[in-house]
Scaffold this motif. Structure first.
Motif, PDB file in Angstrom:
ATOM      1  N   THR A  15      -2.599   2.114  -0.964  1.00  0.00           N
ATOM      2  CA  THR A  15      -3.844   3.087  -1.630  1.00  0.00           C
ATOM      3  C   THR A  15      -3.443   4.183   0.182  1.00  0.00           C
ATOM      4  O   THR A  15      -4.206   5.068  -0.134  1.00  0.00           O
ATOM      5  CB  THR A  15      -5.419   2.415  -1.284  1.00  0.00           C
ATOM      6  N   SER A  16      -3.161   3.467   0.782  1.00  0.00           N
ATOM      7  CA  SER A  16      -2.272   4.631   2.184  1.00  0.00           C
ATOM      8  C   SER A  16      -0.989   5.435   1.599  1.00  0.00           C
ATOM      9  O   SER A  16      -0.411   4.994   1.247  1.00  0.00           O
ATOM     10  CB  SER A  16      -2.662   3.786   3.122  1.00  0.00           C
ATOM     11  N   PRO A  17      -0.918   6.344   2.652  1.00  0.00           N
ATOM     12  CA  PRO A  17       0.055   7.559   2.538  1.00  0.00           C
ATOM     13  C   PRO A  17       1.216   6.645   2.791  1.00  0.00           C
ATOM     14  O   PRO A  17       1.052   5.798   3.934  1.00  0.00           O
ATOM     15  CB  PRO A  17      -0.094   9.032   3.032  1.00  0.00           C
ATOM     16  N   VAL A  18       2.473   6.316   1.815  1.00  0.00           N
ATOM     17  CA  VAL A  18       3.224   5.785   2.811  1.00  0.00           C
ATOM     18  C   VAL A  18       4.614   5.940   3.202  1.00  0.00           C
ATOM     19  O   VAL A  18       4.859   7.108   2.280  1.00  0.00           O
ATOM     20  CB  VAL A  18       4.043   4.717   1.309  1.00  0.00           C
ATOM     21  N   VAL A  19       5.071   6.198   4.616  1.00  0.00           N
ATOM     22  CA  VAL A  19       6.604   7.028   4.903  1.00  0.00           C
ATOM     23  C   VAL A  19       7.697   5.799   4.357  1.00  0.00           C
ATOM     24  O   VAL A  19       7.309   4.875   5.270  1.00  0.00           O
ATOM     25  CB  VAL A  19       6.282   7.249   6.216  1.00  0.00           C
ATOM     26  N   VAL A  20       8.506   6.418   4.142  1.00  0.00           N
ATOM     27  CA  VAL A  20       9.867   5.621   3.799  1.00  0.00           C
ATOM     28  C   VAL A  20      10.734   6.450   3.958  1.00  0.00           C
ATOM     29  O   VAL A  20      11.482   7.029   4.007  1.00  0.00           O
ATOM     30  CB  VAL A  20      10.374   4.794   2.352  1.00  0.00           C
ATOM     31  N   ALA A  29       5.035  -7.696   0.916  1.00  0.00           N
ATOM     32  CA  ALA A  29       4.825  -5.801  -0.420  1.00  0.00           C
ATOM     33  C   ALA A  29       2.829  -5.679   0.051  1.00  0.00           C
ATOM     34  O   ALA A  29       2.341  -5.644  -0.031  1.00  0.00           O
ATOM     35  CB  ALA A  29       5.807  -5.401  -1.772  1.00  0.00           C
ATOM     36  N   ASP A  30       2.920  -7.327  -0.746  1.00  0.00           N
ATOM     37  CA  ASP A  30       1.705  -7.686  -1.102  1.00  0.00           C
ATOM     38  C   ASP A  30       0.540  -7.590   0.460  1.00  0.00           C
ATOM     39  O   ASP A  30      -1.009  -6.987   0.982  1.00  0.00           O
ATOM     40  CB  ASP A  30       1.027  -8.722  -1.491  1.00  0.00           C
ATOM     41  N   GLU A  31       1.240  -8.649   1.550  1.00  0.00           N
ATOM     42  CA  GLU A  31       0.625  -7.915   2.861  1.00  0.00           C
ATOM     43  C   GLU A  31       0.545  -7.018   3.513  1.00  0.00           C
ATOM     44  O   GLU A  31      -0.343  -6.747   4.294  1.00  0.00           O
ATOM     45  CB  GLU A  31       0.887  -9.616   3.606  1.00  0.00           C
ATOM     46  N   LEU A  32       1.851  -5.965   3.911  1.00  0.00           N
ATOM     47  CA  LEU A  32       1.317  -4.880   4.037  1.00  0.00           C
ATOM     48  C   LEU A  32       0.903  -4.503   3.686  1.00  0.00           C
ATOM     49  O   LEU A  32       0.210  -3.529   4.160  1.00  0.00           O
ATOM     50  CB  LEU A  32       3.635  -4.648   4.021  1.00  0.00           C
ATOM     51  N   VAL A  33       0.085  -4.126   2.360  1.00  0.00           N
ATOM     52  CA  VAL A  33      -0.350  -3.153   1.255  1.00  0.00           C
ATOM     53  C   VAL A  33      -1.576  -3.599   2.462  1.00  0.00           C
ATOM     54  O   VAL A  33      -2.881  -3.245   2.028  1.00  0.00           O
ATOM     55  CB  VAL A  33       0.197  -2.954  -0.001  1.00  0.00           C
ATOM     56  N   ARG A  34      -2.361  -4.832   1.825  1.00  0.00           N
ATOM     57  CA  ARG A  34      -3.216  -5.346   2.321  1.00  0.00           C
ATOM     58  C   ARG A  34      -3.409  -4.385   4.217  1.00  0.00           C
ATOM     59  O   ARG A  34      -4.702  -3.814   3.868  1.00  0.00           O
ATOM     60  CB  ARG A  34      -3.285  -6.953   2.429  1.00  0.00           C
ATOM     61  N   LEU A  35      -2.802  -5.464   4.999  1.00  0.00           N
ATOM     62  CA  LEU A  35      -3.481  -4.838   5.978  1.00  0.00           C
ATOM     63  C   LEU A  35      -2.803  -3.230   6.252  1.00  0.00           C
ATOM     64  O   LEU A  35      -4.361  -3.010   7.562  1.00  0.00           O
ATOM     65  CB  LEU A  35      -1.653  -5.375   7.179  1.00  0.00           C
ATOM     66  N   LEU A  77       1.468   4.037   5.742  1.00  0.00           N
ATOM     67  CA  LEU A  77       2.181   2.715   6.624  1.00  0.00           C
ATOM     68  C   LEU A  77       3.615   3.159   6.422  1.00  0.00           C
ATOM     69  O   LEU A  77       3.857   4.132   5.341  1.00  0.00           O
ATOM     70  CB  LEU A  77       1.465   1.944   4.330  1.00  0.00           C
ATOM     71  N   VAL A  78       3.942   2.772   7.404  1.00  0.00           N
ATOM     72  CA  VAL A  78       5.593   3.547   7.754  1.00  0.00           C
ATOM     73  C   VAL A  78       6.650   2.077   7.497  1.00  0.00           C
ATOM     74  O   VAL A  78       6.380   0.667   8.005  1.00  0.00           O
ATOM     75  CB  VAL A  78       5.464   3.587   8.869  1.00  0.00           C
ATOM     76  N   LEU A  79       7.607   2.572   6.990  1.00  0.00           N
ATOM     77  CA  LEU A  79       8.563   1.092   6.029  1.00  0.00           C
ATOM     78  C   LEU A  79       9.930   2.440   6.549  1.00  0.00           C
ATOM     79  O   LEU A  79      10.726   3.122   6.046  1.00  0.00           O
ATOM     80  CB  LEU A  79       8.839   0.843   4.833  1.00  0.00           C
ATOM     81  N   ALA A 100       9.810  -1.975   0.127  1.00  0.00           N
ATOM     82  CA  ALA A 100       9.210  -0.161  -0.061  1.00  0.00           C
ATOM     83  C   ALA A 100       8.747   0.283  -1.271  1.00  0.00           C
ATOM     84  O   ALA A 100       7.631   0.657  -1.478  1.00  0.00           O
ATOM     85  CB  ALA A 100      10.574   0.418   0.718  1.00  0.00           C
ATOM     86  N   GLU A 101       9.654   0.010  -2.025  1.00  0.00           N
ATOM     87  CA  GLU A 101       9.394   0.310  -3.457  1.00  0.00           C
ATOM     88  C   GLU A 101       8.209  -0.493  -3.570  1.00  0.00           C
ATOM     89  O   GLU A 101       6.974   0.703  -4.513  1.00  0.00           O
ATOM     90  CB  GLU A 101      10.140  -0.049  -4.875  1.00  0.00           C
ATOM     91  N   ARG A 102       7.895  -1.604  -3.759  1.00  0.00           N
ATOM     92  CA  ARG A 102       6.508  -1.854  -4.445  1.00  0.00           C
ATOM     93  C   ARG A 102       5.474  -1.111  -3.773  1.00  0.00           C
ATOM     94  O   ARG A 102       4.374  -1.217  -3.654  1.00  0.00           O
ATOM     95  CB  ARG A 102       6.572  -3.557  -3.859  1.00  0.00           C
ATOM     96  N   CYS A 103       5.901  -1.483  -2.108  1.00  0.00           N
ATOM     97  CA  CYS A 103       4.378  -0.877  -0.948  1.00  0.00           C
ATOM     98  C   CYS A 103       4.348   0.532  -1.666  1.00  0.00           C
ATOM     99  O   CYS A 103       2.748   1.118  -1.958  1.00  0.00           O
ATOM    100  CB  CYS A 103       5.142  -0.636  -0.152  1.00  0.00           C
ATOM    101  N   VAL A 104       5.114   1.635  -1.987  1.00  0.00           N
ATOM    102  CA  VAL A 104       4.794   2.724  -2.590  1.00  0.00           C
ATOM    103  C   VAL A 104       4.363   3.092  -4.066  1.00  0.00           C
ATOM    104  O   VAL A 104       2.714   3.374  -3.839  1.00  0.00           O
ATOM    105  CB  VAL A 104       6.024   3.647  -2.964  1.00  0.00           C
TER     106      VAL A 104
END
Length: 159
Positions: free
Chosen positions: A127-132, A87-93, A100-102, A119-123
């Protein structure tokens, strides 16, 4: 100056992540954008098995891209394999990305009834929109699909 529409996709080799990657390809194609597929491995980057972990991550990423592309190269794609907490790396990148799509596995306790823990942590953190992509969108044929490893050029030149 315009910046291309950029979509970051978390890839773990699961059928859900391949469906998420396919969804991201369609969105990138429709918007004239690019996809960055990311596989995060959780080994210790200082450990002696780093090359094995990295190699496994690269194989997962390559297989997923091959399966999702299905010989369709209309979208620019780059791939990143990195060590860390997913989650940390996905959010950073995904910082500064358009999406951000998961894919969601739909496992876990009641608090994660729809989203997986990553997915929960990324949401919560992105800072970008997240699509799950929900697990019910993964068709049984996709869940049973096995992918043969093929060499994929992860950073094709634009053109």
């Amino acid at each position: 100056m315009t910046t291309a529409y950029r979509i970051v996709v978390g890839v773990d080799g699961s059928p859900a992540s391949i469906v998420a990657l396919r969804w991201a390809f369609r969105q990138a194609y429709a918007r004239g954008g690019a996809v960055q597929a990311v596989c995060v491995w959780t080994g210790d980057p200082r450990a002696t098995e780093t090359d094995a972990w990295r190699g496994q991550g690269e194989a997962i990423l390559s297989d997923a891209i091959t399966a999702a592309l299905a010989n369709n190269s209309r979208v620019t794609i780059s791939g990143v394999t990195i060590a860390g907490r997913p989650a940390d790396e996905l959010v950073r990148l995904a910082d500064g990305a358009d999406l951000l799509v998961l894919g969601s596995h739909g496992r876990g306790r009641l608090s994660r009834a729809v989203l997986g823990s990553v997915a929960e942590r990324c949401v919560r953190m992105a800072t970008s929109p997240v699509v799950v992509i929900p697990p019910y969108l993964v068709q049984p044929a996709e869940a049973a699909e096995t992918v043969t490893l093929h060499e994929v050029q992860l950073n094709p030149s634009a053109g």
